[in-house]
Design an enzyme around this catalytic site. Structure first.
Site, short mmCIF file in Angstrom:
data_model
loop_
_atom_site.label_atom_id
_atom_site.label_comp_id
_atom_site.label_asym_id
_atom_site.label_seq_id
_atom_site.Cartn_x
_atom_site.Cartn_y
_atom_site.Cartn_z
N HIS A 54 0.85 -1.20 0.00
CA HIS A 54 0.00 0.00 0.00
C HIS A 54 0.88 1.24 0.00
O HIS A 54 2.10 1.16 0.11
CB HIS A 54 -0.99 0.00 1.17
N HIS A 56 1.33 3.91 1.98
CA HIS A 56 1.83 4.63 3.15
C HIS A 56 3.36 4.72 3.12
O HIS A 56 4.05 3.79 2.69
CB HIS A 56 1.35 3.97 4.43
N ASP A 58 5.79 4.45 5.16
CA ASP A 58 6.66 3.47 5.79
C ASP A 58 6.69 2.14 5.06
O ASP A 58 7.43 1.23 5.44
CB ASP A 58 6.27 3.26 7.26
N HIS A 59 5.92 2.03 3.98
CA HIS A 59 5.94 0.82 3.15
C HIS A 59 6.41 1.11 1.72
O HIS A 59 6.78 0.18 1.01
CB HIS A 59 4.54 0.20 3.09
N HIS A 110 -7.53 -1.23 5.47
CA HIS A 110 -6.49 -0.32 5.97
C HIS A 110 -6.34 0.84 5.01
O HIS A 110 -6.32 2.01 5.42
CB HIS A 110 -5.18 -1.08 6.14
N ASP A 134 -0.34 -4.34 5.97
CA ASP A 134 -1.09 -3.91 7.15
C ASP A 134 -2.53 -4.43 7.14
O ASP A 134 -3.38 -3.90 7.86
CB ASP A 134 -1.09 -2.38 7.25
N HIS A 173 4.44 -5.12 10.27
CA HIS A 173 4.91 -4.48 11.50
C HIS A 173 5.13 -5.49 12.61
O HIS A 173 4.50 -6.55 12.65
CB HIS A 173 3.88 -3.46 12.00
#
Length: 283
Positions: A54, A56, A58-59, A110, A134, A173
């Site tokens: 996805h 975001h 941090d990914h 998410h 996530d 995570h």
């Protein structure tokens, strides 16, 4: 198929999947490209593609730098918001990397464009692997930020929950300890939760990753996959699976706020997200 688990940032995981015959490699959720390339070099493999679950940061934040460093790299995902995307994927689309098959599984909730990836090799004794970002985590799931509870339920129970039980789950995570503490609140008499929590505490003390789990294990202790079970329904006071999931998410928000108080802005955002606070009327 060999999977390298790479802890990055505060609690993220990115992964390097290696086809051991061709030495071709695929990265999943690149957040720190230079760290990834160190491991690519150490393993002596050829990195050809990136699978992003996805958009975001941090990914996906490492995609652009990685593409700059490796011209011609394919960056794939289901959401046009993914940084440096070169190919947009569709639900049930299949990819091939040497002997490795990849089935793309749309798992909204998410984010609206979240994609999970199911990998396997034909005639191989090793279990398949799921890279769930996530959508699904060890004993938990991601916050439902852009979808409905029904979409999240369908993603977890119908799309991911029906995969083979031996499937190894590689999530985005390291939230296992807090997830299991919440799971124990939901089902205090569940021996599988109790045993997994003891195991996770030891892993945490040793600073060792808790991934992967297996899907079969998740069905025993992950409350978000157990919404049809009587103890979980009793905890939420709901009976319809999607409503049970929605109530679980609200309770988890309260649980996490109590365990680790948030700054006022973050607290208000979570409260609004889970229906604990009404939005201000539009003027």
């Amino acid at each position: 198929m060999k999977v390298k688990v790479i802890p990055v940032l505060e609690d993220n995981y990115m992964y390097l999947v290696i086809e051991e015959h061709t030495r071709e490699a695929v990265a999943v959720d690149v957040a720190v490209p230079k760290r990834l390339l160190e491991i690519v070099g150490r393993e002596g493999v050829s990195l050809t593609s990136v699978l992003t679950t996805h958009h975001h940061w941090d990914h996906a934040r490492g995609n652009a730098e990685l593409a700059r460093l490796r011209p011609g790299l394919a960056v794939m995902g289901a959401d046009e918001r993914i940084c440096a995307l070169t190919r947009r994927l569709a639900h049930d689309e299949e990819l091939r990397f040497g002997a490795i098959h990849v089935r793309c599984l749309q798992t909204p909730g998410h984010t609206s464009g979240h994609m999970s990836y199911f990998l396997w090799e034909d005639e191989c004794p090793d279990p398949p692997a799921l890279f769930s970002g996530d959508a699904l985590s060890v004993a938990g799931c991601g916050w439902c930020l852009e979808g409905t509870a029904l979409q999240m339920y369908q993603s977890l129970a119908e799309t991911l929950g029906t995969l083979p039980p031996e499937t190894k789950v590689f999530c985005g995570h390291e939230h296992t300890l807090s997830n299991l503490e919440f799971a124990q609140k939901v089902e205090p008499c569940n021996d599988h939760v109790r045993a997994k929590l003891c195991w996770a505490k030891k892993r945490d003390e040793d600073d060792v990753p808790t991934v992967p789990s297996t899907l079969g294990e998740e069905l025993l202790y992950n409350p978000f996959l157990r919404v049809a079970e009587e103890p979980v329904r009793k905890f939420t006071g709901k009976a319809v699976p999607a409503e049970v999931l929605e109530a679980l998410c609200r309770e988890r928000a309260r649980f996490e706020q109590a365990a680790e108080p948030l700054q006022p802005q973050a607290r208000a955002l979570l409260a609004l997200q889970w229906g604990l606070l009404s939005a201000a009327p539009q003027k």
